[in-house]
Design a protein around this motif. Sequence first.
Motif, mmCIF file in Angstrom:
data_model
loop_
_atom_site.group_PDB
_atom_site.id
_atom_site.type_symbol
_atom_site.label_atom_id
_atom_site.label_comp_id
_atom_site.label_asym_id
_atom_site.label_seq_id
_atom_site.Cartn_x
_atom_site.Cartn_y
_atom_site.Cartn_z
ATOM 1 N N GLN A 41 7.929 6.351 9.061
ATOM 2 C CA GLN A 41 6.539 6.696 9.352
ATOM 3 C C GLN A 41 5.573 5.730 8.664
ATOM 4 O O GLN A 41 4.634 5.222 9.284
ATOM 5 C CB GLN A 41 6.253 8.128 8.913
ATOM 6 N N ASP A 42 5.795 5.451 7.379
ATOM 7 C CA ASP A 42 4.918 4.527 6.655
ATOM 8 C C ASP A 42 5.057 3.103 7.195
ATOM 9 O O ASP A 42 4.068 2.362 7.280
ATOM 10 C CB ASP A 42 5.237 4.557 5.159
ATOM 11 N N ALA A 43 6.285 2.698 7.527
ATOM 12 C CA ALA A 43 6.502 1.348 8.058
ATOM 13 C C ALA A 43 5.774 1.175 9.390
ATOM 14 O O ALA A 43 5.184 0.118 9.654
ATOM 15 C CB ALA A 43 7.996 1.080 8.230
ATOM 16 N N ARG A 44 5.808 2.211 10.233
ATOM 17 C CA ARG A 44 5.093 2.123 11.513
ATOM 18 C C ARG A 44 3.589 2.038 11.289
ATOM 19 O O ARG A 44 2.892 1.286 11.976
ATOM 20 C CB ARG A 44 5.440 3.329 12.391
ATOM 21 N N LEU A 45 3.083 2.804 10.320
ATOM 22 C CA LEU A 45 1.645 2.775 10.041
ATOM 23 C C LEU A 45 1.205 1.389 9.587
ATOM 24 O O LEU A 45 0.208 0.843 10.086
ATOM 25 C CB LEU A 45 1.312 3.813 8.976
ATOM 26 N N VAL A 46 1.943 0.791 8.650
ATOM 27 C CA VAL A 46 1.610 -0.555 8.181
ATOM 28 C C VAL A 46 1.712 -1.553 9.328
ATOM 29 O O VAL A 46 0.847 -2.425 9.502
ATOM 30 C CB VAL A 46 2.522 -0.963 7.009
ATOM 31 N N LEU B 214 10.580 1.196 3.302
ATOM 32 C CA LEU B 214 9.661 2.326 3.451
ATOM 33 C C LEU B 214 10.277 3.391 4.355
ATOM 34 O O LEU B 214 11.275 3.149 5.045
ATOM 35 C CB LEU B 214 8.336 1.846 4.052
ATOM 36 N N THR B 215 9.643 4.542 4.382
ATOM 37 C CA THR B 215 10.038 5.529 5.380
ATOM 38 C C THR B 215 9.595 5.018 6.748
ATOM 39 O O THR B 215 8.608 4.271 6.848
ATOM 40 C CB THR B 215 9.374 6.890 5.111
ATOM 41 N N SER C 197 6.420 4.920 -0.445
ATOM 42 C CA SER C 197 7.546 5.760 -0.051
ATOM 43 C C SER C 197 8.837 4.961 -0.098
ATOM 44 O O SER C 197 8.843 3.739 -0.178
ATOM 45 C CB SER C 197 7.324 6.297 1.369
ATOM 46 N N THR D 69 0.821 -1.215 0.000
ATOM 47 C CA THR D 69 0.000 0.000 0.000
ATOM 48 C C THR D 69 0.850 1.257 0.000
ATOM 49 O O THR D 69 0.472 2.260 -0.579
ATOM 50 C CB THR D 69 -0.929 0.028 1.222
ATOM 51 N N ALA D 70 2.000 1.238 0.661
ATOM 52 C CA ALA D 70 2.846 2.430 0.745
ATOM 53 C C ALA D 70 3.835 2.447 -0.419
ATOM 54 O O ALA D 70 4.342 1.407 -0.836
ATOM 55 C CB ALA D 70 3.594 2.451 2.076
#
Length: 734
Positions: free
Chosen positions: A58-63, A55-56, A22, A19-20
């Motif tokens: 931030q994106d890795a933490r969100l996933v 990923l960045t 970045s 989904t990400a």
Amino acid sequence: MSQQIFDLVVRRTWRVPLTAVSSGDAASVARRFDGVLLTIGYKASGRLLSYLGTLTPQDARLVSVQVLAVVQEAVGAHAQHNPYFRDFPRNVPDTLDFWVSCLQDALKDAPGAADAGAIFARREFDLLALPRYGSYQHTYEEMVAAHDAFLPALGDRRTVLDVGGTLDEEAHGLYRHLAGSTTPLSDADLAALALLAPYCAGMEQPATVPQRSARAIVNATHVLYGREPEIDTVTDVLRLACALSGGDVTLETATRFRSLPRPVRRTLLAALDAVVGASPAKVGDVGTHREAWKRLGERLHPHEHAGPGARVFAVARGEDDVPSLPARVERAFASGARAEALRLLAAAPGALVRRADHLLRSAADDAEAAAVVDALERALPDVSGRVVLGLREHLENRRAATNRQPSASGRPGVGRPDPGRRVFVNRRGGAWASADERSPLPPDALTTLARACDAEVLRRVPRPQDLVVDPDLLDVALPLSARARPDGAGVLPRGSRTRVTGELLRFFVHWRETRQTTDLDLSCLLLDRDFTDAEHVSWTRLRGEGFVHSGDLTEAPGGATEFVDVSTRRIRRPVVVPEVHLYSGERFDQLADGFFGFMSRDTAQAGLPFEPATVRLKSDLTGAGRVVIPAAFLRGEDGWEALWLHLDLNGSPGYNTVEEHRVTTTTLVRAIAARRYLTVRYLVELLRADGVKVHHEMPQGTGPVTYLGFGAPEELPTGSRVVTPQNLLDLVPA
């Protein structure tokens, strides 16, 4: 919508969609994510860790947060599991001692003798109403502080999460998997399909949807998007109307039909015209759902329509009489015209195959029996794969009952067969058993039809060059129907048998009430090898040799959990049947949250009463029943195994207890344990006999393989086909 689809894909496939987009360096986030996964019994594949690492942060933490929420709920780790007795399984008192202490506390708190006397007079010794009984006496944090750290073991569950394609690709694949199922879907599957259908409306659609309930959901999306629905019976139109009204596409409960837009009404009436115009006899199906047709007629205004489909509503109102095929067949049997009944059924191959037993028992002589066998052999290529497999399973059980073979499971010592009884399980998991008074079937007919079924299954099953099979999957039953199977993690079809390891079986039930004070009770029935001489574990019997109950909780405004520990070494009885009873309050389908499960662990592991890494099953509590029997556990000569049951019984309106339902439970479990289910082993042996190479470990230097197991190895040859419990429906041929 996208978040719901993401969660659904992860829960149903154990794959994380891409989904990400970045680009960065989140390797440390990926490592921490994997560490947290390990504590709840999951592990990230190398591919998933690589994806997150690029990923960045931030994106890795969100996933990571999104995925963790899904897998925690999958095994029940989203809730706090606090037993009534803080030190459970240690320091649980004897039942009578505990009740006496509750009574002493109540008397001690009474200001005087008059108040103490009022306790006896008013409560009439209602121990459940004593102030200390049934509610937590400690906080969750106090319970955690009282327990030692959990010691991981090699045998703990490790479910691998992999990376998948894009969200659209994964959603589309899951949509096609559910829509293409050749077996009836569960309520949870139908709900998932209803969520996926609008999301995938602009993508490639399946050429056909075999199951009628699933077809109604897909058809509803087609109609809303201006496409032609797939309809070939009048009942398909009724199911479609239910789907468009947000009702029950299985037609088991009444639907309140909505006012439909004129273009939709025209589409439904045109579909009726096409079906009735092509085959007027299909109007005979209307009588099965007469009242639903009457209510739908109020919304469709058929009096304004002059097409042949208007006859449907005339039949529903009783103004026209068109007997259904089953009615004509029954009339033929009643008049002794068996040849006419066979002729009528030959026009409907599915109905013919389902009446095979009755037709063979009704045959007057060998010539009539041979005619029935011949008609059945000619019908097999025209019915669905699950109907062929259903007939094959039925023939196997009829042969076993006739021959009185010694073991229903193929293994000595795991329960004795009960060929003198039949067990019936309906679409909702309700069950009953009765004496089998049917006359035996002709042995030659049994043999001939069994061979014909085997040949037809082989004709439809793809033949891989190499078949790699995890031996633990061999005794998992083929999913001929998923209607009564609850949603959850580790749930297998009814009749499946799986090995159970560990020194301790820990059963648990968790629930959280919605509005009304609700008391669920976790209990166990303990039986001997002949399924007789029962004893029990419940709130009335907290401990004994080889078992201990965590204590009775009678309300769950913030959630409550009860546990039962059974020592696989010390328990005297070889059959353990856990049960969940609704004692008072809301039904299972009314609860805010409710699930049953079991853990398998070693006594040296210590830890909290609920450790997610040891959970082998988490099964949602659903349905309008009041007694749930998820599985039975049987000890054989080579260890313990779980037998999956998925029974949802009506029980009593209130105050259900294990003692009250002992006879019913014993009869049902014994009958299901005796039944022969077609398993993965059946298909594997068919393919082996047909020349397919079967391996139990990955062969070296081969091309694509078909892999059957609980989880696929990370590195499989490109183009390999993988079948796990997540997509077990794929094993049933079309």
